[in-house]
Each structure stands twice: as C-alpha cells, then as structure tokens.
Design a protein around this motif. Sequence first.
Motif, PDB file in Angstrom:
ATOM      1  N   LYS A  56       0.855  -1.176   0.000  1.00 47.46           N
ATOM      2  CA  LYS A  56       0.000   0.000   0.000  1.00 47.46           C
ATOM      3  C   LYS A  56       0.893   1.229   0.000  1.00 47.46           C
ATOM      4  N   HIS A  57       0.519   2.225  -0.776  1.00 47.18           N
ATOM      5  CA  HIS A  57       1.267   3.481  -0.799  1.00 47.18           C
ATOM      6  C   HIS A  57       0.992   4.236   0.495  1.00 47.18           C
ATOM      7  N   TYR A  58       2.012   4.399   1.282  1.00 46.19           N
ATOM      8  CA  TYR A  58       1.919   5.221   2.490  1.00 46.19           C
ATOM      9  C   TYR A  58       3.002   6.280   2.363  1.00 46.19           C
ATOM     10  N   SER A  59       2.563   7.522   2.243  1.00 42.11           N
ATOM     11  CA  SER A  59       3.499   8.591   1.885  1.00 42.11           C
ATOM     12  C   SER A  59       4.036   9.359   3.087  1.00 42.11           C
ATOM     13  N   VAL A  60       5.083  10.101   2.796  1.00 38.01           N
ATOM     14  CA  VAL A  60       5.666  11.002   3.795  1.00 38.01           C
ATOM     15  C   VAL A  60       4.618  12.044   4.197  1.00 38.01           C
ATOM     16  N   ALA A  61       3.793  12.498   3.263  1.00 31.27           N
ATOM     17  CA  ALA A  61       2.748  13.475   3.583  1.00 31.27           C
ATOM     18  C   ALA A  61       1.707  12.883   4.537  1.00 31.27           C
ATOM     19  N   GLN A  62       1.345  11.619   4.348  1.00 32.88           N
ATOM     20  CA  GLN A  62       0.403  10.975   5.272  1.00 32.88           C
ATOM     21  C   GLN A  62       1.011  10.907   6.674  1.00 32.88           C
ATOM     22  N   HIS A  63       2.273  10.529   6.734  1.00 34.08           N
ATOM     23  CA  HIS A  63       2.989  10.498   8.010  1.00 34.08           C
ATOM     24  C   HIS A  63       2.977  11.891   8.652  1.00 34.08           C
ATOM     25  N   SER A  64       3.280  12.912   7.879  1.00 34.30           N
ATOM     26  CA  SER A  64       3.337  14.284   8.401  1.00 34.30           C
ATOM     27  C   SER A  64       1.975  14.759   8.894  1.00 34.30           C
ATOM     28  N   LEU A  65       0.935  14.396   8.166  1.00 33.83           N
ATOM     29  CA  LEU A  65      -0.426  14.730   8.620  1.00 33.83           C
ATOM     30  C   LEU A  65      -0.684  14.111   9.984  1.00 33.83           C
ATOM     31  N   TYR A  66      -0.347  12.843  10.121  1.00 33.33           N
ATOM     32  CA  TYR A  66      -0.575  12.164  11.397  1.00 33.33           C
ATOM     33  C   TYR A  66       0.224  12.828  12.514  1.00 33.33           C
ATOM     34  N   VAL A  67       1.481  13.138  12.256  1.00 35.70           N
ATOM     35  CA  VAL A  67       2.311  13.794  13.274  1.00 35.70           C
ATOM     36  C   VAL A  67       1.674  15.114  13.700  1.00 35.70           C
ATOM     37  N   SER A  68       1.070  15.824  12.765  1.00 32.86           N
ATOM     38  CA  SER A  68       0.448  17.112  13.114  1.00 32.86           C
ATOM     39  C   SER A  68      -0.702  16.954  14.101  1.00 32.86           C
ATOM     40  N   TYR A  69      -1.321  15.784  14.131  1.00 29.08           N
ATOM     41  CA  TYR A  69      -2.426  15.543  15.062  1.00 29.08           C
ATOM     42  C   TYR A  69      -1.962  15.049  16.430  1.00 29.08           C
ATOM     43  N   VAL A  70      -0.763  14.536  16.524  1.00 27.03           N
ATOM     44  CA  VAL A  70      -0.289  13.996  17.808  1.00 27.03           C
ATOM     45  C   VAL A  70       0.821  14.854  18.425  1.00 27.03           C
ATOM     46  N   CYS A  71       1.125  15.975  17.793  1.00 28.19           N
ATOM     47  CA  CYS A  71       2.244  16.818  18.222  1.00 28.19           C
ATOM     48  C   CYS A  71       1.767  18.046  19.009  1.00 28.19           C
ATOM     49  N   LYS A  72       2.525  18.394  20.021  1.00 24.95           N
ATOM     50  CA  LYS A  72       2.262  19.610  20.804  1.00 24.95           C
ATOM     51  C   LYS A  72       2.385  20.863  19.928  1.00 24.95           C
ATOM     52  N   TYR A  73       3.204  20.776  18.896  1.00 19.61           N
ATOM     53  CA  TYR A  73       3.402  21.855  17.925  1.00 19.61           C
ATOM     54  C   TYR A  73       2.893  21.364  16.570  1.00 19.61           C
ATOM     55  N   PRO A  74       1.577  21.418  16.338  1.00 21.39           N
ATOM     56  CA  PRO A  74       1.000  20.772  15.145  1.00 21.39           C
ATOM     57  C   PRO A  74       1.526  21.303  13.809  1.00 21.39           C
ATOM     58  N   LEU A  75       1.829  22.605  13.714  1.00 18.56           N
ATOM     59  CA  LEU A  75       2.344  23.110  12.445  1.00 18.56           C
ATOM     60  C   LEU A  75       3.739  22.550  12.174  1.00 18.56           C
ATOM     61  N   TRP A  76       4.564  22.510  13.218  1.00 16.67           N
ATOM     62  CA  TRP A  76       5.879  21.877  13.058  1.00 16.67           C
ATOM     63  C   TRP A  76       5.690  20.393  12.723  1.00 16.67           C
ATOM     64  N   GLY A  77       4.722  19.763  13.357  1.00 19.60           N
ATOM     65  CA  GLY A  77       4.456  18.350  13.066  1.00 19.60           C
ATOM     66  C   GLY A  77       4.129  18.137  11.602  1.00 19.60           C
ATOM     67  N   LEU A  78       3.294  19.009  11.051  1.00 24.28           N
ATOM     68  CA  LEU A  78       2.924  18.901   9.647  1.00 24.28           C
ATOM     69  C   LEU A  78       4.127  19.119   8.733  1.00 24.28           C
TER      70      LEU A  78
END
Length: 184
Positions: A56-78
């Motif tokens: 399955k294609h799992y991209s760096v952008a998908q990873h970054s989106l997820y990090v933005s939801y679990v990060c204290k600094y969501p913009l940096w996470g994205l």
Amino acid sequence: MERKLKRDKKHIQTASGVKFYPFKPSSLDVVLEDGAQALSLQCRYSGHTKWKDKMKHYSVAQHSLYVSYVCKYPLWGLLHDLTEAYCVDVPTPIKKRVPKFKEMEDKIERAIAIRFNLEWPRPPEVKEADIHAFNIEWALLMGGDKRTKLYKQAIKDKVFLKILNYSMEETKDAFIKRYKELTS
C-alpha cells in the motif's frame, strides 16, 4: 535538430516551476503546494510497507499529517519532513553515513522555519511525536504482529486509519487543508 537547454545543475525544478537550490536554500523558494505534492508522492520506508499482506502506498505526507495531530506543535508536526520535498526521504541508516546530507537538510529546514515562521531550532517535542507516529506506522505497516499493544492501538486510531486510506491526491489536498486550519 533538437536544441539542448542549458540548465544549472545545482537546482531542483519544482512542480510550480520554482528553482530550488538545496545547497543554498532560500525561504522564498519554499512553496507549500510543491511540498504537499512531492511528499504525497514519496513513499515512507522506501516503499517497503505492508497492509494486510498487500503493498500500500503510504506517503511522507500521510505520516506528516498524522504527526500534526499527535504533536504539541502541530504546524511543526505537519512540516517536520518538508525538507524531503527537496532532498527526498533517504532511509535513516543511509542518511547517517552521508555526512554532508545532514548539513544540507539542516539548511533546508532552517529555510522552511523562516518561510513558515516556525520556532528554530525545532522543539524536541516534534521528534517525540515523530517517534510516536513511527511506532504506530511500524506496528501496522511493517511489523504486522497482531499481538502487540501498538498494533492494537493503531487499528483503533481513527485519525491514523483515516489518513492511511487517503489516495495521493487526497493526501496532497488534506496536507494543504491542514496547513490552512493551523494558520488561520
């Protein structure tokens, strides 16, 4: 006879037409839409992911989106992997053995921080969120051992599962939409 174009080999041509110089990056050359497109097309884990015994294609952008939801600094996470839009996602074991790569990546990340008014250097909580995302991804997309706590957590994580099922186009759009949510 076809005319050959003279090109400066020191730059990368982005989707929007910007000439990006990875060894002398400028914040003015960082374009969110270019990053969203490039990252949505780049596979995490060098493309070696598994999903129910199918690739399955799992991209760096998908990873970054997820990090933005679990990060204290969501913009940096994205935006934490936006450097990879300009110097691709090099697997960590290789990256660690190429000394000048980290130097180039750091320069690009600083240009990104300037462009998006992000705290510099990057807060350590961003790396913590990145590691959390890695663990969830690894349990579901790489390890697949259904007995693990992380696997069970991953299959219950509605945000992760939603992002996981985005197409490349949906990922690009979601990345841009998330940026707008975080900066409005």
